[in-house]
Design a protein around this motif. Structure first.
Motif, PDB file in Angstrom:
ATOM      1  N   VAL A 152      23.135  41.394  32.999  1.00 31.38           N
ATOM      2  CA  VAL A 152      21.723  41.113  33.139  1.00 31.38           C
ATOM      3  C   VAL A 152      20.860  42.063  34.064  1.00 31.38           C
ATOM      4  O   VAL A 152      19.815  42.501  33.877  1.00 31.38           O
ATOM      5  N   PHE A 153      21.652  42.549  34.891  1.00 25.52           N
ATOM      6  CA  PHE A 153      21.141  43.392  35.984  1.00 25.52           C
ATOM      7  C   PHE A 153      20.551  44.996  35.281  1.00 25.52           C
ATOM      8  O   PHE A 153      19.592  45.503  35.743  1.00 25.52           O
ATOM      9  N   ASP A 154      21.174  45.279  34.236  1.00 20.25           N
ATOM     10  CA  ASP A 154      20.914  46.484  33.426  1.00 20.25           C
ATOM     11  C   ASP A 154      19.459  45.927  32.594  1.00 20.25           C
ATOM     12  O   ASP A 154      18.878  47.097  32.121  1.00 20.25           O
TER      13      ASP A 154
ATOM     14  N   ARG B 129      23.801  26.679  35.491  1.00 21.33           N
ATOM     15  CA  ARG B 129      24.298  27.468  34.496  1.00 21.33           C
ATOM     16  C   ARG B 129      24.305  28.838  34.956  1.00 21.33           C
ATOM     17  O   ARG B 129      25.513  29.438  34.724  1.00 21.33           O
ATOM     18  N   VAL B 130      23.799  29.643  35.795  1.00 16.78           N
ATOM     19  CA  VAL B 130      23.850  30.788  36.316  1.00 16.78           C
ATOM     20  C   VAL B 130      25.026  30.910  37.204  1.00 16.78           C
ATOM     21  O   VAL B 130      25.887  31.677  37.305  1.00 16.78           O
ATOM     22  N   PHE B 131      25.146  29.754  38.044  1.00 24.66           N
ATOM     23  CA  PHE B 131      26.192  29.629  38.935  1.00 24.66           C
ATOM     24  C   PHE B 131      27.694  29.531  38.220  1.00 24.66           C
ATOM     25  O   PHE B 131      28.471  30.383  38.373  1.00 24.66           O
ATOM     26  N   ASN B 132      27.708  28.860  37.203  1.00 23.98           N
ATOM     27  CA  ASN B 132      29.169  28.788  36.376  1.00 23.98           C
ATOM     28  C   ASN B 132      29.260  29.734  35.709  1.00 23.98           C
ATOM     29  O   ASN B 132      30.438  30.014  35.361  1.00 23.98           O
ATOM     30  N   LEU B 133      28.303  30.550  35.135  1.00 27.04           N
ATOM     31  CA  LEU B 133      28.439  31.693  34.529  1.00 27.04           C
ATOM     32  C   LEU B 133      29.152  32.778  35.333  1.00 27.04           C
ATOM     33  O   LEU B 133      29.969  33.405  34.855  1.00 27.04           O
TER      34      LEU B 133
ATOM     35  N   VAL C 145      19.017  35.144  30.984  1.00 30.06           N
ATOM     36  CA  VAL C 145      20.236  34.749  30.749  1.00 30.06           C
ATOM     37  C   VAL C 145      20.458  34.543  29.151  1.00 30.06           C
ATOM     38  O   VAL C 145      21.563  35.213  28.632  1.00 30.06           O
ATOM     39  N   SER C 146      19.589  33.907  28.658  1.00 29.46           N
ATOM     40  CA  SER C 146      19.646  33.630  27.173  1.00 29.46           C
ATOM     41  C   SER C 146      19.627  34.977  26.350  1.00 29.46           C
ATOM     42  O   SER C 146      19.829  34.747  25.210  1.00 29.46           O
TER      43      SER C 146
END
Length: 228
Positions: free
Chosen positions: A23-25, A79-83, A11-12
């Protein structure tokens, strides 16, 4: 290194202003697919939480059950959830990117949907908006209506689980053919098969619940056929 440490690094690495869906790319090689799988469930789970209008403590607990999140990793998971929740991209974009990444194996989409169903049912209430959300995601994944119905039958207690629906077979199918379907589903639930599809070790709890459901369905069908 925990998977959440690796997820935080992924993510960073996103460029400034780049959405989480991007991110999946960047996660296409086999070692990174387990990271992508976890982000996919968390991100789509976050979008689904918006579908029923609230995030409950039970849903948060469900994330922990699926991925066995340690206390030191909770901040990274949050963090991932909120993003995902704040991302203006709709869930359809997430689902399409996930479809493009895992398009070579239909079983991984079943794994993903199981995680989402588990989260949806965490509070004991299956909201109509959640049903619509999950059905739409399944269509984007290219999942057949019969396979989606089989998944739904395993998780949603709006009626007693119908064993044929749980296995995704028809009542008029010969017993030996049903046995073959059951055995195939047991094989696909083996941890080694799941790892090969890109699932992290933390998600093996999904397979345990699946095995209980499909074994119970098979035993019920066998018992019913013997009575007949």
């Amino acid at each position: 290194m925990s998977i959440w440490t690796r997820i935080s690094a992924a993510v960073s690495a996103l460029s400034k202003g780049e959405p989480l869906s991007a991110v999946f790319d960047h996660l296409r090689a086999p070692p990174e697919r387990s990271i992508a799988f976890t982000i996919a469930v968390v991100a789509l789970g976050a979008k689904m939480a918006k579908a029923d209008g609230q995030v409950t403590r039970d849903e948060v607990t469900a994330f922990r059950e699926v991925f066995q999140i340690a206390a030191e990793d909770e901040a990274g998971a949050a963090r991932v959830f909120n993003l995902a929740r704040k991302d203006i991209a709709g869930y359809e974009e997430y689902a399409r990117k996930i479809k493009a990444m895992f398009g070579d194996g239909p079983d991984v989409f079943c794994d993903l949907m199981e995680g989402l169903f588990h989260i949806a049912m965490a509070d004991g209430n299956y909201h109509p908006n959640e049903d619509e959300f999950l059905a739409s995601v399944a269509r984007i994944f290219g999942m057949s209506e019969s396979r989606f119905a089989a998944l739904r039958a395993r998780f949603v207690p709006d009626a007693a689980p119908e064993p044929y629906s749980v296995l995704g077979v028809s009542p008029d199918m010969p017993l030996d053919e049903i046995r073959a379907v059951w055995r195939a589903q047991v094989r696909e639930s083996h941890p080694d098969r799941m790892r090969a599809r890109g699932l992290p070790d933390e998600a093996t709890a999904l397979a345990e619940k699946r095995l209980i459901a499909i074994n119970q369905a098979w035993e019920t069908i066998q018992a019913t056929r013997k009575k007949d």
